[in-house]
Every structure is written in C-alpha cells, then in structure tokens.
Design an enzyme around this catalytic site. Structure first.
Site, mmCIF file in Angstrom:
data_model
loop_
_atom_site.group_PDB
_atom_site.id
_atom_site.type_symbol
_atom_site.label_atom_id
_atom_site.label_comp_id
_atom_site.label_asym_id
_atom_site.label_seq_id
_atom_site.Cartn_x
_atom_site.Cartn_y
_atom_site.Cartn_z
ATOM 1 N N ASP A 174 0.811 -1.217 0.000
ATOM 2 C CA ASP A 174 0.000 0.000 0.000
ATOM 3 C C ASP A 174 0.849 1.273 0.000
ATOM 4 O O ASP A 174 0.297 2.375 0.081
ATOM 5 C CB ASP A 174 -0.977 0.007 1.165
ATOM 6 C CG ASP A 174 -0.263 0.024 2.495
ATOM 7 O OD1 ASP A 174 -0.932 -0.054 3.518
ATOM 8 O OD2 ASP A 174 0.972 0.111 2.495
ATOM 9 N N TYR A 268 10.873 4.381 0.217
ATOM 10 C CA TYR A 268 11.757 3.375 0.830
ATOM 11 C C TYR A 268 13.175 3.406 0.255
ATOM 12 O O TYR A 268 14.096 2.828 0.835
ATOM 13 C CB TYR A 268 11.149 1.978 0.675
ATOM 14 C CG TYR A 268 10.158 1.647 1.764
ATOM 15 C CD1 TYR A 268 8.801 1.875 1.597
ATOM 16 C CD2 TYR A 268 10.599 1.163 2.997
ATOM 17 C CE1 TYR A 268 7.903 1.589 2.614
ATOM 18 C CE2 TYR A 268 9.708 0.878 4.013
ATOM 19 C CZ TYR A 268 8.364 1.101 3.814
ATOM 20 O OH TYR A 268 7.472 0.831 4.824
#
Ligand SMILES: NC(=O)c1ccc[n+]([C@@H]2O[C@H](COP(=O)([O-])OP(=O)(O)OC[C@H]3O[C@@H](n4cnc5c(N)ncnc54)[C@H](O)[C@@H]3O)[C@@H](O)[C@H]2O)c1
Ligand SMILES: O=P(O)(O)OC[C@H]1O[C@H](O[C@H]2[C@H](O)[C@@H](O)[C@@H](O)O[C@@H]2CO)[C@H](O)[C@@H](O)[C@@H]1O
Ligand SMILES: [Mn+2]
Length: 463
Positions: A174, A268
């Site tokens: 997500d 990330y």
C-alpha cells in the site's frame, strides 16, 4: 446465481493485526460491491486475536448480523469454505521487529522493518509461515485466492515464485497507494483519477508517469513540488503516517529525487541511497517498532477493549481504513473480472525489458479473474537497472539461504546489500541476527569450504 450475486467468504490471516479492525470496517462499507456471507479471523496467537475478535463480533452483530463471523486458531476451521484469504501476518510479532531494527543499529547499520538486514531477518522468519498458509489454503479451499500483504512482501514474493509458483497468491503493497494519495493532493485530483507508470521491486521503485484519465501528464508539476517539499502535503492524508518519523521519511523524498530528477521515487529508497543519514537520525534505543507499540497498537487494542466493555459498537472507536479499499478493488477484479489497473508484485517476464525475467517486480497490472497481466514498462536506465539487479540478487540469495539452510549465501546477501558497508560488518550483524532468531529461522549450515576471517585468527599465529 450469477457471479455478481455471489456473496463471498473471507479469511483474514493475522486476525490479531492492528489493521484487522480497520479493514473489517472498510469491508462493511463495501458490502454493495463486495458482499460477504462469512468472515473468519485466523491467528497463531489466540489471546491477541481474541481481543480483536470479540470486538468485531459485537460490531458485526449490530451492523451486519447476516455475515457469519468467527475467529479461530484452528487452520482446518479457518481455511475451509473460503473464497479469499487476506493475509497480514507478522512473523515474530513486534518483539522481533524491534530486534530487526535494533540489532543492525547497534552496528551503525540501517535497522528497518522491510529493508536491509532487518528486512532480511524478517524475510527468513516469514517464508515458512506464508508457505504454511498457502498450503492450508490449497488443502481446504483449493479455489481460494490469497491477497498477501504480509511483509517483507518482496522476499515473500520471491519465495512464492520459487516454492509455490502455481499458487493463487498475489503480493501487494500500500505504499504506492499512500504516496499516490499524496500526489493527488499536490495536483488537486482524486487518487482514483490517476493512471501511473511505475517500475521497480516492492519498496524499491520509481514513477515515470502520473496522468489523469484525459491523458494530461502531471509528473513535472509533482516533481517540482517534491523538489521543494518531498511528499509532505498540507492536508492530513494519512492517519497512519502522521508520526514524526514518517513525516521525516516523506520529506526525505526531496533528496531521493535529487539522485534522479527524471522519476518520482518510492520513499523506501532512502534506506538504500542514504543509509548513513538514516543511521545518524535513528535512536538505537527507540525505533519504529516502539513507536507503533506506543501508538497504533495501543490505540487499536484500547478501542477493542472499550467496545467489549461497553458491549456495543456505539462507543464508535474502530476507524474505517478506507485506505485499505485497494484490497477490495483487487478482490473485485478477481471475482468480477473488472480489469482493474493496479500496482502488483509479479514475475517480470519482460515487463521491464532489460532485467532478468525471473525477478519479482512491482509494476502496473490489469487484473481479471485469471489474475494480473503486467503492463510493459520498457527498458530502464543504467542507474535503476544496477540498483534493481543488485537488490534482486540480494533477495534471491536470502530465499536460497532459507531453502538450503545455508550460512554462506545469507552472508553474501547481506554483503551485497547497499545498506551494509563490508563483508566484515555483514558477518557481525548476521551472527547477532542468527542468535536473536534461533526459534524462527532454519538452522544454518556453514559451507564445508568455510574459511575463517583473518580477524578471527590472531595475527601472531599466522606463521
Ligand atoms: N504490504 C504492505 O504494504 C503492508 C502495509 C501495512 C502492513 N503490512 C504488513 O501487515 C502485517 C501486519 O502488520 P501489523 O502491524 O498489524 O502486525 P501485528 O503484529 O499487529 O499483527 C500481525 C498478526 O499476525 C499474527 N501472526 C504472526 N505469525 C502468524 C502465523 N504464522 N499464522 C497466523 N498468524 C500469525 C500475529 O500473532 C499478529 O496477531 C505485517 O507483516 C506488516 O508488515 C504490509
Ligand atoms: O511503520 P508502520 O508499521 O506504521 O508502517 C509500515 C508500513 O508502511 C507502509 O504502509 C503504510 C502505507 O504506505 C500508508 O499509506 C498508510 O496507510 O499506512 C500503511 C501502514 O502503516 C508500507 O507499505 C508497509 O509495507 C509497511 O509495513
Ligand atoms: Mn509495503
């Protein structure tokens, strides 16, 4: 009964999860398009699950008594007569997430849930558990689809490719959904208005286009915003990520963009491109695991206990996790052949033209009742190609180390990762992670050709 009239039976694996309640409330909001006849929770920690299960039983009794509900730790009961398994387990729980984050930090290395040595340790715990869930599902409900977002999704996806290549499992994330919600805020559109092109692996990717349905390209406008603000938006778009540490992550996207201003980065990437910055800005004694235990976990379980004590959901404490509605989008695509376009983690097979076919990539897919059809993203530039190939080999070495119970390959995986500075530090981190994960990982064998590091052999003895 036509497919559209069919009511579904769902099992949520990891019923004691901090996300279960929000997802169930979201499912109640989506009964029109995705009607349920039965909902079950399954967990290997009955005590933890019972708190969530008792509260949800009250919610459903008052709001949807027609849905048959139960919670169990018995896999036979759990996986019999189910159409979909929503899986969000956390192998080792928060106790081990804390170790995944603090052990590397003690060696001045990135400590993170799904990235670097923390993600590798988490992957070594998760592979066996996810394969076990798949085997339960296939034994007791052979036509069931698993929509898995148990992490670390990328290593889990590679393990599924190697160990259960023909299983009905889709691995999803997500993070792009959350970031696209921020992008839609930046350009004043609804998230559903966006059609993106994206390539990479899970938690390791780049947007190359963000268009509206009329075909207008917004990437340059978003890029200019991110160059000044990262993905921080003025309006609160994400209750989960208002914590200071996540706000800092969204801000850091500015520096990720600086490395390649052509594409919009997944947040990330910061753990791979700025590991030194991450270590400098981490508290080795209080990490994200502690923040969640003090935040989300406390909130969710307090809300559940309040509902149980009141004996009614009218105390109104469980929020609806509408963010998770992408899971229903996916389930509807499979059930009703809707050809939804969404990012999924799939075997590459040419979707990204100049990397190996057998890498598990995260790309836009068209989803129907046979599963995902990846949309080709073409050739990618040298920089991203190098990043992806290196990370893909790290994750393939982790899965091979798990399958072969092999120390050498796991040491190589850590050594190859951009988050570690040397084979020496990789070995020191690995040996501490092995000690901490004794009850979870397979016992690793040394290679018969094992060679001691010089530092393990006192110099004076080198005759
Ligand atoms: N893919 C994504 O983008 C995404 C987004 C959010 C969370 N997640 C993942 O969802 C999972 C749940 O997150 P959380 O913070 O709610 O964790 P949590 O620890 O609150 O809940 C996980 C539950 O799984 C249970 N569990 C652990 N091993 C199990 C097993 N072998 N069989 C059955 N149950 C088992 C635990 O007992 C616990 O109740 C984590 O893996 C997390 O990383 C993924
Ligand atoms: O640190 P945590 O446990 O709060 O979050 C870790 C997860 O973060 C991402 O999921 C986010 C999502 O991106 C965001 O939009 C929001 O809805 O909350 C989610 C959960 O916090 C990531 O995709 C997951 O893989 C991580 O587990
Ligand atoms: Mn994710």
């Amino acid at each position: 009964m036509t497919n559209l009239e069919k009511k579904h039976s769902i099992i949520i694996a990891g019923g004691g999860s901090t996300y279960t309640a929000g997802i169930v409330m979201m499912l109640l909001e989506n009964q029109e398009r995705f009607p349920l006849r039965a909902l079950k929770l399954y967990d290997n920690d009955g005590e933890r699950q019972a708190i969530i299960g008792k509260a949800i039983a009250i919610e459903l009794q008052e709001k949807a008594p027609e849905i048959k509900f139960e919670y169990t730790t018995d896999p036979v009961e759990a996986f019999t007569d189910v159409d979909f398994c929503f899986a969000h387990i956390r192998s080792g729980g928060y106790e081990m997430r804390e170790q995944d984050e603090k052990i590397p930090l003690a060696h001045h290395v990135v400590g993170q849930e799904t990235c670097g040595p923390g993600g590798i340790a988490y992957g070594m715990r998760s592979i066996g558990d996810i394969i076990e869930l798949i085997d339960f599902m296939e034994k007791y409900s052979p036509n069931c689809w698993m929509l898995n977002y148990s992490n670390p999704a990328s290593i889990v996806a590679e393990a599924c490719r190697r160990l259960r290549p023909n299983s009905k499992i889709l691995n999803i994330c997500d993070m792009p959904v959350g970031t696209q919600r921020r992008m839609s805020q930046i350009i004043g559109l609804d998230p559903k208005d966006l059609e993106v092109r994206y390539f990479g692996m899970n938690h390791f990717g780049w947007w190359t286009s963000v268009k509206d349905k009329a075909g207008h390209e917004y990437l340059p406008e978003i890029r200019d915003y991110v160059a000044k603000n990262g993905y921080l938006t003025q309006v609160e778009v994400d209750t989960q990520h208002m914590d200071a540490s996540w706000q800092a992550t969204h801000k850091k996207a500015q520096d990720l963009l600086a490395v390649d201003p052509n594409y919009l980065p997944n947040t990330y990437l910061k753990y791979y491109l700025y590991p030194d910055y991450v270590v400098e800005h981490s508290d080795p004694n209080y990490t994200r695991a502690n923040e969640v235990e003090d935040g989300r976990e406390k909130r969710v379980f307090a809300a559940a206990r309040k509902i149980i004590e009141a004996g009614t959901s009218k105390v109104g404490e469980f929020p609806i996790d509408s963010h998770a509605s992408f899971i229903v989008d996916l389930a509807c695509a499979i059930a009703y052949n809707t050809h939804e376009r969404m990012l999924l983690i799939v075997e590459n097979n040419g979707a990204i033209a100049n990397i190996d076919d057998d890498i598990m990539v995260e790309v836009p897919c068209i989803v129907g009742n046979d599963g995902p059809e990846p949309i080709t993203q073409g050739k990618i530039p040298l920089f991203q190609r190098g990043m992806i190939l290196e990370q893909a080999m790290v994750e393939k070495l982790v899965v091979s180390a798990w399958i072969d119970h092999d120390y050498q390959q796991l040491w190589q995986a850590l050594t190859l990762s951009k988050t570690l500075p040397s084979a020496q530090v990789a070995k020191e981190v690995l040996d501490d992670l092995i000690e901490a994960n004794k009850e979870y990982w397979p016992e690793l064998k040394q290679s018969p050709l094992h060679v001691n590091l010089i530092s393990e052999t006192p110099v004076e003895s080198l005759a």
